[in-house]
Design a protein around this motif. Structure first.
Motif, short mmCIF file in Angstrom:
data_model
loop_
_atom_site.label_atom_id
_atom_site.label_comp_id
_atom_site.label_asym_id
_atom_site.label_seq_id
_atom_site.Cartn_x
_atom_site.Cartn_y
_atom_site.Cartn_z
N THR A 73 0.78 -1.16 0.04
CA THR A 73 -0.07 0.07 -0.05
C THR A 73 0.68 1.26 -0.07
O THR A 73 2.06 1.07 0.23
N GLN A 122 -7.05 7.00 2.05
CA GLN A 122 -6.79 6.82 1.00
C GLN A 122 -5.59 6.13 0.46
O GLN A 122 -5.39 5.50 -0.43
N GLN A 126 -4.79 2.29 -1.75
CA GLN A 126 -4.02 2.35 -3.06
C GLN A 126 -2.80 1.47 -2.78
O GLN A 126 -2.41 1.51 -2.01
N THR A 127 -2.62 0.81 -3.80
CA THR A 127 -1.43 -0.15 -3.79
C THR A 127 -0.38 0.31 -4.86
O THR A 127 -0.85 1.01 -5.99
N GLY A 130 -1.90 -0.66 -8.22
CA GLY A 130 -2.65 0.23 -8.99
C GLY A 130 -1.91 1.33 -9.57
O GLY A 130 -2.32 1.56 -10.86
#
Length: 137
Positions: A73, A122, A126-127, A130
């Protein structure tokens, strides 16, 4: 001045994740992509290695991710580089004789805390994968 360490860390990790020939991944090569000094890259790589996100082999060029991009992440990256727990600082010692000065610190503290919690949420959502997917489009 806004600190760019987080962006540089993501750039480095993205480059490592997308480079198939790991022997190309010298600090000079990475620095060329980031457009910074290799010393900056080596320092950041040291931080990322200490956090358990990267590994390298002594005497050999190249780095490997120790966490799959889909499991990494942005919050973990942020925390790995010791990103500040506060994005905004509240100025010290406002004038207590002023109606605004009396309450500004307490008021801003609540606002800044809620903003920071939203940012953390947030970043956790998210990674690195992504971001890699976005880079490929």
């Amino acid at each position: 001045m806004v600190n760019s360490r987080f962006s540089v860390a993501i750039h480095i990790l993205s480059l490592i994740a997308t480079t198939s020939d790991k022997s190309l991944l010298s600090s000079d090569f990475i620095a060329g992509s980031v457009n910074t000094n290799p010393v900056v890259v080596r320092r950041m790589i040291g931080v990322l290695k200490k956090a358990g996100l990267l590994s390298s082999h002594s005497g050999m060029a190249g780095y490997e991710l120790l966490v799959e991009p889909k499991d990494l992440t942005l919050l973990a990256i942020y925390q790995a580089i010791d990103g500040p727990e506060q994005l905004f600082a509240i100025h010290d010692e406002p004038n207590p004789a002023c109606a605004v000065g009396q309450k500004i610190q307490h008021t801003l503290e609540g606002v800044y805390t809620s903003v920071w919690l939203a940012i953390k949420e947030q970043l956790q959502a998210q990674t690195l994968q992504g971001l890699l997917d976005q880079l490929r489009t």
